[in-house]
Enzyme design. Structure first.
Site, PDB file in Angstrom:
ATOM      1  CE1 TYR A   1      -4.190  -1.617   0.322  1.00 49.86           C
ATOM      2  CE2 TYR A   1      -3.258  -2.789   2.187  1.00 49.86           C
ATOM      3  CZ  TYR A   1      -4.267  -2.625   1.259  1.00 49.86           C
ATOM      4  OH  TYR A   1      -5.352  -3.470   1.261  1.00 49.86           O
ATOM      5  CB  SER A  30      -3.197  -3.343  -6.754  1.00 53.62           C
ATOM      6  OG  SER A  30      -4.531  -3.810  -6.651  1.00 53.62           O
ATOM      7  CG  ASP A  31      -2.787  -5.259  -0.276  1.00 56.51           C
ATOM      8  OD1 ASP A  31      -3.806  -5.982  -0.326  1.00 56.51           O
ATOM      9  OD2 ASP A  31      -2.097  -5.165   0.753  1.00 56.51           O
ATOM     10  CD1 TRP A  32      -9.317  -7.475  -2.216  1.00 57.81           C
ATOM     11  CD2 TRP A  32      -7.234  -7.913  -2.859  1.00 57.81           C
ATOM     12  NE1 TRP A  32      -9.346  -8.604  -3.027  1.00 57.81           N
ATOM     13  CE2 TRP A  32      -8.084  -8.887  -3.441  1.00 57.81           C
ATOM     14  CE3 TRP A  32      -5.872  -7.977  -3.167  1.00 57.81           C
ATOM     15  CZ2 TRP A  32      -7.619  -9.917  -4.254  1.00 57.81           C
ATOM     16  CZ3 TRP A  32      -5.409  -9.002  -3.981  1.00 57.81           C
ATOM     17  CH2 TRP A  32      -6.280  -9.942  -4.507  1.00 57.81           C
ATOM     18  N   GLY A  42      -5.576  -1.077  -3.319  1.00 58.20           N
ATOM     19  CA  GLY A  42      -4.268  -0.455  -3.094  1.00 58.20           C
ATOM     20  C   GLY A  42      -3.761   0.337  -4.277  1.00 58.20           C
TER      21      GLY A  42
END
Ligand code: BGC
Length: 758
Positions: free
Chosen positions: A197, A228-230, A232
């Site tokens: 993030y 991507s991170d969730w 993010g």
């Protein structure tokens, strides 16, 4: 399957959809182009497959699966083979629940102990993290399930992580924070990499061109998918332009419109969109193919529970055992105190949370070993803290009556896990008060720690034994009972240092962040690299862990005393179990650079082996060292490099207990170009062994030329040497411009910089 061909037939809108995923956990299928969907699920220590309402924090239901011990416990096993089995078991569970890619392992470095998410991560050491990550990924992918290593990179604190700018120099990144990723990516090729993030050096990780393109794609030649991170992604166009393939989760129409607009106004190039779409399509297809090739095996949930038990046992660390108070005797009258003895807290909060298949209760498991029914007192109430005074009094009453008191303590929900940053390093206050109260009436206390993070222990001297079970997974209850009664012998070692108190941690005066940015001023001095270099007392050192038996480090041998950077060195260590129980010892190998031209940690872990020995049994452990064992990352050449010289190979039972050592000489056959300039210090040049001859020649010339300078005549040659050769060439030129022309200085530099390394 050929790359770069799968998305030719797609429209631009379809490509946009492809890079935006489908729903919460899937990639988008495009049947007309034979692009399948793959389904993802958390997570690192157990499968969290959601079929109803989805979330990325473990709030909603998921299908039952095994809750394995947390990252700290995994790290403390130091057992590659066992963690490979963990990967395999997770793979089988994924197959059963139709998950093609698991969002794990989580391999960030524990930079500082207050990060609430440290419980998910393995270690403060990049080598240990890398080795275990590779074992996990190999196991998982051998079952046809993709691994997604996370969080790339420098997700080392939860506070402000959504916009925190981590400022880290290249050397520190490569040696500490990127090392485990590099190992995993280059050696076992995880299917995907999840970006963190936070920002790194000014750019969000999901948009960081240097990280994603220069390092990941170009230097490491990565062919997997970058996701991507969730939630993010920040500027999706910029992210894809700079190397992101897939935004997760999807479902944001606004983003689709935004992406189309970005293509129109040139913020996102068609080339970048094509690349991202191809990467998603190719990796989804490849992953699907591998999944289909693998025959689905129905997980034997009981067996997997047994594996969770095995990891909990091997990851448990016996920190202290004065007067051999452990193991317990079956005849002992035992008091089990602490709510966690009855309702164990055994897993991480947040996305790593699992709905477990079953759960072992410590009190019932202890009862199975004990002749007398154990007494129990709750000691503290995690839901109703108002009752704690009364509960403590009751606990003290039963502690008085017992031969041995087993006290379950730790942190409470909300004090560690995802999104949590701890404000202090202690255990929960009511748990601390409970230990102190019991310690006033008995000295036979065994503390069982139930936290995934390092804690301060101001009460440590008041108790004779401490067993760190971390967040030990659903089988923690049976594992702790087996360890307490000596059915199993503790064999885990700390994968992170426990400092005496938080003020001692390397980042203390530079944490958590200032104005949204945090500079990693401590550089590579993370964990024991800092404490050992500073020779600072610690509560428990990195690599520490006791056993019920005793191991003697008998002998060590190296196959050569001098090697080059192209060679491999074999190190053999003989170790013997001289106690009377079977047990396993972790043999740790560190490298100490005897003399180097820059500040380097006192020692660095470069090898470890876990060896199982019966009483009186002796075994030889072999380590193979290579260039990477002696190299450091050299920013001047942006590559790994060995400075020729002597190195000590240290064999330790912890970072602070070195049992054997041997010195070797390592010669670098590929010298680094010398790049001295007019501004370089002449004393540094004179001290540089690589150009010692040339530097002496230059020095004599300087002295000869200044022999007849009137202002300098009153000085002896030695005095002139000190004065003139104490500065830089530029200073020398300013002092005597008539003598030291630009040509002469250029001649000196040519001579010095063209010297071959010894
Ligand atoms: C976490 C990730 C996780 C993702 C999906 C995020 O909050 O940082 O580690 O995989 O959620 O649940």
């Amino acid at each position: 399957m050929e790359k770069k061909k799968m998305t030719c037939g797609l429209t631009v809108d379809e490509k946009i959809d492809l890079v935006m995923g489908k729903g919460y956990w899937n990639t988008l299928p495009v049947p007309s182009q034979n692009i399948p969907t793959i389904e993802m699920a958390d997570g690192p220590c157990g499968l969290r497959k959601q079929t109803g309402i989805c979330d990325h924090m473990g709030w909603n239901e998921s299908l039952p699966a095994v809750s394995y011990p947390c990252g700290s416990a995994i790290g403390s096993t130091w057992n590659r083979e066992l963690i490979q089995r963990l990967g395999e078991a997770l793979g089988e569970e994924c197959h059963e629940q139709n998950v093609q890619m698991l969002l794990g392992p989580a391999i960030n470095i524990k930079r500082q102990p207050l990060n609430g998410r440290n419980c998910e991560y393995y270690s403060e050491d990049p080598y240990l993290t890398g080795e275990l990550a590779m074992a996990y990924i190999s196991g998982l992918q051998s079952k046809g399930v993709g691994a997604c290593v996370k969080h790339f990179a420098c997700n080392n604190q939860e506070k402000n992580k959504n916009n925190l700018d981590t400022l880290v120099d290249e050397k520190t990144l490569r040696e500490i924070y990127l090392y485990a990723f590099e190992q995993a990516i280059c050696k076992v090729a995880p299917r995907a990499v999840m970006t963190a993030y936070n920002k790194l050096n000014g750019e969000f990780c999901s948009e960081n061109r240097w990280l994603l393109k220069d390092i990941l794609r170009k230097q490491w030649n990565y062919g997997g998918m970058v996701i991507s991170d969730w939630n993010g992604t920040n500027d999706a166009a910029l992210a894809h332009e700079n190397g992101l393939d897939l935004q997760m989760p999807s479902g944001f129409d606004k983003t689709h419109a935004y992406m189309s607009q970005a293509l129109k106004n040139g913020r996102l190039s068609y080339e970048a969109l094509n690349t991202a779409a191809e990467n998603v399509a190719y990796n989804a297809a490849e992953q699907h193919r591998q999944w289909m090739q693998q025959e689905a095996v129905k997980p034997d949930w009981k067996k997997h529970h047994q594996l969770a038990y095995e990891i909990a046992v091997e990851g448990a660390v016996l920190l202290k055992n004065d007067k051999n108070i452990l193991p317990l005797d079956k005849k002992d009258k035992i008091a089990v105190i602490g709510e966690y003895g009855l309702k164990p807290r055994f897993q991480i909060q947040g996305s790593a949370m699992v709905v477990c298949t079953e759960e072992d209760i410590p009190l019932s498991e202890i009862e199975k070993y004990s002749i007398h029914k154990p007494m129990f007192a709750q000691g503290y109430d995690t839901k109703n803290p108002a009752d704690n005074d009364l509960l403590r009094e009751e606990a003290v009453r039963i502690a008085r009556k017992a031969d041995k008191v087993v006290l379950f303590v730790g942190l409470e929900d909300g004090e560690e896990g995802e999104t949590v940053e701890r404000s202090f390093m202690g255990i929960h206050d009511s748990h601390r008060l409970l230990i102190e109260a019991c310690a006033r009436v008995t000295s036979n206390i065994i503390v069982v720690l139930c936290t995934g993070v390092a804690v301060e222990m101001p009460w440590e001297k008041d108790v004779p034994a401490i067993l760190d079970m971390h967040l030990g997974g659903q089988a923690m209850g049976s594992a702790v009972a087996a360890l307490l009664f000596g059915e199993r012998n503790p064999c885990g070692k700390l994968a992170e240092t426990f400092p005496v108190h938080g003020e001692n941690m390397p980042v203390y005066i530079n944490y958590p962040d200032q104005g949204g940015a945090i500079s990693y001023y401590e550089k590579v001095f993370v964990g024991y690299r800092y404490y050992d270099t500073k020779k600072l007392d610690v509560l428990y050192p990195f690599g520490h862990g006791l056993s019920y038996t005793k191991f003697d480090y008998i002998h060590m041998a190296v196959d050569r005393c001098k090697i080059t950077d192209a060679d491999r060195l074999s190190v053999k260590v003989n170790i013997k179990n001289t106690g009377n129980r079977t047990g396993s010892e972790i043999v740790e190998l560190y490298i100490h650079d005897v003399r180097c031209s820059y500040l380097k940690p006192e020692k660095e872990l470069k090898g470890f082996e876990k060896v199982y020995l019966k009483p009186d049994e002796e075994k030889t452990v072999t380590f193979i060292l290579d260039k990477m064992s002696f190299a450091h990352f050299e920013p001047k050449i942006h590559d790994w490099y060995i400075e020729s010289g002597e190195f000590d190979i240290l064999i330790g039972s912890s970072s602070r207990k070195i049992e054997l050592n041997k010195r070797v000489f390592v010669l670098n056959t590929r010298p680094m170009p010398l790049d001295y300039t007019e501004e370089s210090n002449i004393p540094d040049i004179l001290a540089d062994e690589r150009c010692a001859g040339a530097a002496q020649e230059v020095l004599s010339d300087i002295l000869d030329r200044t022999e007849h300078v009137r202002e300098l005549q009153k000085f002896s040659r030695v005095e002139r040497r000190t004065g003139l050769a104490g500065g830089t060439f530029r200073k020398l030129q300013n002092l005597c411009p008539a003598i030291f022309s630009d040509e002469i200085i250029a001649g000196y530099l040519k001579l010095i910089n063209h010297t071959e390394e010894i």
